[in-house]
Write a protein that holds these residues in place. Structure first.
Motif: not given
Lengths: 216, 216
Positions: B33-44
């Motif tokens: 979730s840190t990675i998706s947040r940092q990428a600016g995308v959803s967990n999905g």
């Protein structure tokens, strides 16, 4: 066995188990219950001795620094050229990394981005290399133009690299690879007249020289 | 922006975010979730592109190997002595590690005990060093008695060490430290007559741009 002695043994078993788990699984993945199980003690006993995983890691590093200090302390005591003492210490460190879980665990911790670098054995090692190589520089035991600080940094980086690569492939911790490093490095590092008496395999008589130094 | 293009951008953002988080927190501690947040995308979106953290790490390593391949591919194309190409490539790798999150993330992954070593950029780097140094050995561009494989191993270990030490202290990735390595190593490595034309600082007249890998 008196109570104090038993406590010291438990503490030591926890440090060794922690070092092994840090080396095998990494610090972040290491679980305290795996460590206590591997040490053969209860979770309660672990928490009695160490408040946290970081406290355990601190203890692993402190003990690794003591062991490294023993390696570097024996080196200058021997009646050998300074560069030979450096060569011998690098071999002794690789032997120790291959055999000693605590040292291997501490070197693995040094790769961990969230751990402070201060207590790491790398720092102790680099300082020792700087000191002995500065003495060598002052005594004319380094080739002209070779700087002690540069050599210390190169050797520190190479040693750290050997430890990282050796975690996956133990041949990196064998005498052959470190001898190869010295075969490459020494001809430029030592004054020409000193080369015949320096042994890249280390001055220990035991292992046969896999790569006899070919230069005069 | 067409759908395919957007998907490629999302994938790339995830790879770069993952590399950054691996470098800063380590692989085991990194959360998806840190990675998706940092990428600016959803967990999905992350799970659409990557089945697991290991799949993300594989993608980081694959892309790092491509970037490393670009560094090593430009080196032999230049009309320079072979050892100068090796010197230049080591400096280019350090510059890239300082500037390029993906490369830094992949080198951090190589410290991770649970990750396979096969896809690591270390392996690519060591093979390239072996190849070019063997050519140098055959062409008489190494000093007498110096073996290509020994030198490749020494340089691989030193580079890995620079990367590990540079993760904590970026001065290890600067030109000064790598130049210091070459100042120590080169006098023994190169034939005496070649030394005047080899530059331990690298043959680049000015330091290369901070982002040597312009993105498409």
């Amino acid at each position: 066995m008196v109570k104090q002695e038993r406590a010291a043994r438990t503490r030591q078993a926890l440090i060794e188990a922690a070092a092994a788990v840090f080396a095998e699984e990494g610090f972040a993945a290491a679980s305290l219950s795996t460590i206590s199980r591997q040490a053969g003690v209860s979770n309660g006993a672990l928490h009695f001795h160490f408040a946290s995983k970081n406290a355990l890691a601190d203890a692993v590093e402190a003990q690794a620094c003591e062991r490294l200090a023993r390696i570097t302390a024996t080196a200058p005591a021997r009646p050998l050229p300074l560069l030979q003492r450096v060569i011998d210490a690098t071999h002794a460190l690789m032997d120790a990394l291959a055999a000693d879980t605590v040292l291997r665990g501490a070197f693995a911790l040094a790769c961990e981005p969230t751990r402070p670098r201060q207590g790491s054995p790398h720092t102790h090692w680099q300082h020792w290399l700087e000191d002995i190589l500065r003495r060598a520089e002052r005594n004319g035991a380094l080739a002209r133009g070779i700087r002690a600080a540069d050599t210390a940094r190169t050797l520190t980086a190479a040693t750290v690299g050997f430890a990282v690569l050796g975690a996956d492939d133990p041949s990196w911790l064998g005498r052959t690879h470190m001898t190869a490093l010295w075969n490459t490095l020494l001809p430029g590092l030592a004054p020409r007249q000193d080369l015949p008496r320096l042994r890249t395999t280390g001055s220990h008589p035991t292992p046969p020289p896999p790569h006899p130094h070919p230069r005069p």
